[in-house]
Write a protein that holds these residues in place. Sequence first.
Motif, PDB file in Angstrom:
ATOM      1  N   UNK A   1       0.817  -1.178   0.000  1.00 32.21           N
ATOM      2  CA  UNK A   1       0.000   0.000   0.000  1.00 32.21           C
ATOM      3  C   UNK A   1       0.871   1.256   0.000  1.00 32.21           C
ATOM      4  N   UNK A   2       2.054   1.195  -0.558  1.00 32.72           N
ATOM      5  CA  UNK A   2       2.956   2.328  -0.547  1.00 32.72           C
ATOM      6  C   UNK A   2       2.442   3.508  -1.347  1.00 32.72           C
ATOM      7  N   UNK A   3       1.917   3.249  -2.540  1.00 36.15           N
ATOM      8  CA  UNK A   3       1.462   4.344  -3.390  1.00 36.15           C
ATOM      9  C   UNK A   3       0.235   5.034  -2.789  1.00 36.15           C
ATOM     10  N   UNK A   4      -0.687   4.249  -2.282  1.00 31.91           N
ATOM     11  CA  UNK A   4      -1.914   4.818  -1.714  1.00 31.91           C
ATOM     12  C   UNK A   4      -1.602   5.676  -0.493  1.00 31.91           C
ATOM     13  N   UNK A   5      -0.736   5.166   0.389  1.00 34.12           N
ATOM     14  CA  UNK A   5      -0.404   5.943   1.589  1.00 34.12           C
ATOM     15  C   UNK A   5       0.352   7.213   1.229  1.00 34.12           C
ATOM     16  N   UNK A   6       1.258   7.129   0.258  1.00 38.57           N
ATOM     17  CA  UNK A   6       1.980   8.330  -0.161  1.00 38.57           C
ATOM     18  C   UNK A   6       1.040   9.347  -0.807  1.00 38.57           C
ATOM     19  N   UNK A  11      -1.719  14.545  -0.620  1.00 37.75           N
ATOM     20  CA  UNK A  11      -2.948  15.341  -0.716  1.00 37.75           C
ATOM     21  C   UNK A  11      -3.252  16.003   0.629  1.00 37.75           C
ATOM     22  N   UNK A  12      -3.054  15.267   1.712  1.00 39.02           N
ATOM     23  CA  UNK A  12      -3.298  15.824   3.042  1.00 39.02           C
ATOM     24  C   UNK A  12      -2.365  16.982   3.353  1.00 39.02           C
ATOM     25  N   UNK A  13      -1.091  16.867   2.981  1.00 40.27           N
ATOM     26  CA  UNK A  13      -0.142  17.957   3.231  1.00 40.27           C
ATOM     27  C   UNK A  13      -0.472  19.183   2.391  1.00 40.27           C
ATOM     28  N   UNK A  14      -0.884  18.973   1.143  1.00 39.53           N
ATOM     29  CA  UNK A  14      -1.263  20.109   0.300  1.00 39.53           C
ATOM     30  C   UNK A  14      -2.481  20.813   0.885  1.00 39.53           C
ATOM     31  N   UNK A  15      -3.483  20.033   1.292  1.00 39.42           N
ATOM     32  CA  UNK A  15      -4.681  20.636   1.884  1.00 39.42           C
ATOM     33  C   UNK A  15      -4.368  21.330   3.210  1.00 39.42           C
ATOM     34  N   UNK A  16      -3.496  20.741   4.007  1.00 37.46           N
ATOM     35  CA  UNK A  16      -3.121  21.369   5.272  1.00 37.46           C
ATOM     36  C   UNK A  16      -2.369  22.670   5.031  1.00 37.46           C
ATOM     37  N   UNK A  17      -1.471  22.674   4.056  1.00 37.48           N
ATOM     38  CA  UNK A  17      -0.771  23.909   3.709  1.00 37.48           C
ATOM     39  C   UNK A  17      -1.729  24.995   3.236  1.00 37.48           C
ATOM     40  N   UNK A  18      -2.706  24.600   2.430  1.00 35.52           N
ATOM     41  CA  UNK A  18      -3.694  25.565   1.949  1.00 35.52           C
ATOM     42  C   UNK A  18      -4.550  26.088   3.096  1.00 35.52           C
ATOM     43  N   UNK A  19      -4.909  25.229   4.023  1.00 36.95           N
ATOM     44  CA  UNK A  19      -5.716  25.660   5.164  1.00 36.95           C
ATOM     45  C   UNK A  19      -4.943  26.627   6.055  1.00 36.95           C
ATOM     46  N   UNK A  20      -3.659  26.344   6.248  1.00 32.68           N
ATOM     47  CA  UNK A  20      -2.837  27.241   7.068  1.00 32.68           C
ATOM     48  C   UNK A  20      -2.684  28.591   6.373  1.00 32.68           C
ATOM     49  N   UNK A  61      -8.970  21.962   7.418  1.00 32.01           N
ATOM     50  CA  UNK A  61      -7.892  21.560   8.334  1.00 32.01           C
ATOM     51  C   UNK A  61      -8.161  20.176   8.915  1.00 32.01           C
ATOM     52  N   UNK A  62      -9.370  19.950   9.385  1.00 31.16           N
ATOM     53  CA  UNK A  62      -9.708  18.647   9.957  1.00 31.16           C
ATOM     54  C   UNK A  62      -9.629  17.527   8.917  1.00 31.16           C
ATOM     55  N   UNK A  63     -10.111  17.799   7.702  1.00 34.20           N
ATOM     56  CA  UNK A  63     -10.063  16.795   6.645  1.00 34.20           C
ATOM     57  C   UNK A  63      -8.613  16.468   6.258  1.00 34.20           C
ATOM     58  N   UNK A  64      -7.760  17.497   6.206  1.00 34.10           N
ATOM     59  CA  UNK A  64      -6.361  17.243   5.845  1.00 34.10           C
ATOM     60  C   UNK A  64      -5.645  16.440   6.925  1.00 34.10           C
ATOM     61  N   UNK A  65      -5.932  16.717   8.185  1.00 38.21           N
ATOM     62  CA  UNK A  65      -5.328  15.938   9.267  1.00 38.21           C
ATOM     63  C   UNK A  65      -5.818  14.496   9.214  1.00 38.21           C
ATOM     64  N   UNK A  66      -7.080  14.298   8.890  1.00 35.64           N
ATOM     65  CA  UNK A  66      -7.622  12.945   8.749  1.00 35.64           C
ATOM     66  C   UNK A  66      -6.940  12.203   7.600  1.00 35.64           C
ATOM     67  N   UNK A  67      -6.734  12.890   6.473  1.00 35.67           N
ATOM     68  CA  UNK A  67      -6.045  12.255   5.336  1.00 35.67           C
ATOM     69  C   UNK A  67      -4.609  11.881   5.686  1.00 35.67           C
ATOM     70  N   UNK A  68      -3.905  12.792   6.349  1.00 34.52           N
ATOM     71  CA  UNK A  68      -2.514  12.515   6.723  1.00 34.52           C
ATOM     72  C   UNK A  68      -2.455  11.345   7.696  1.00 34.52           C
ATOM     73  N   UNK A  69      -3.352  11.315   8.668  1.00 38.85           N
ATOM     74  CA  UNK A  69      -3.377  10.207   9.631  1.00 38.85           C
ATOM     75  C   UNK A  69      -3.663   8.875   8.942  1.00 38.85           C
ATOM     76  N   UNK A  70      -4.593   8.885   8.000  1.00 41.47           N
ATOM     77  CA  UNK A  70      -4.907   7.666   7.255  1.00 41.47           C
ATOM     78  C   UNK A  70      -3.707   7.206   6.436  1.00 41.47           C
ATOM     79  N   UNK A  71      -3.016   8.144   5.800  1.00 37.30           N
ATOM     80  CA  UNK A  71      -1.836   7.796   5.022  1.00 37.30           C
ATOM     81  C   UNK A  71      -0.731   7.215   5.880  1.00 37.30           C
ATOM     82  N   UNK A  72      -0.553   7.742   7.065  1.00 40.16           N
ATOM     83  CA  UNK A  72       0.484   7.221   7.963  1.00 40.16           C
ATOM     84  C   UNK A  72       0.126   5.815   8.428  1.00 40.16           C
ATOM     85  N   UNK A  73      -1.135   5.604   8.758  1.00 44.77           N
ATOM     86  CA  UNK A  73      -1.554   4.276   9.216  1.00 44.77           C
ATOM     87  C   UNK A  73      -1.436   3.251   8.089  1.00 44.77           C
ATOM     88  N   UNK A  74      -1.826   3.622   6.874  1.00 51.93           N
ATOM     89  CA  UNK A  74      -1.719   2.685   5.745  1.00 51.93           C
ATOM     90  C   UNK A  74      -0.273   2.369   5.409  1.00 51.93           C
TER      91      UNK A  74
END
Length: 144
Positions: A1-6, A11-20, A61-74
């Motif tokens: 699951x390397x590609x999916x998690x990356x 996407x989560x980092x881009x969204x988090x950067x945009x939210x900040x 912000x919440x959605x991006x943190x959720x995406x990043x957390x999911x990517x780390x877990x995967x």
Amino acid sequence: MGFTSNLFNLVGLVLLGHAVYSAHEHSSQNPLHLPSSPPSFSPLTTPTSTTSLPTDIVLETLFSVLLISTGIVLGSSSLRPIQWSKWAGQLEREERVKKSVKEIREGTGNPYRILEERPGFVDVRGKRKEFMEWVRKGDDLAAK
């Protein structure tokens, strides 16, 4: 699951950067509401903003943190059993007990191998066995 998690992480980092960035722009566009009378200049009183962030920035912000957390877990490796006996039994069944310290640092093998082998101590049982064999050989030579 390397590609999916990356992909999730990217996407989560881009969204988090945009939210900040959006939060920063929102706070810089809204001036601080200062009182009409001159403030008393004490270190405990500072002007604060009375406006809150818009809902879309908070949700992004919440959605991006959720995406990043999911990517780390995967992207993480599989978990090992918590109980030592189950983990040791699993390693023995797989017959993959690694002996080098490098592999132990990577998380494979028996992490207590160094403690079990006791490399700085004399193997008393082994020395006793060698001594008994030496005594038997001496007895055999004396009997001849």
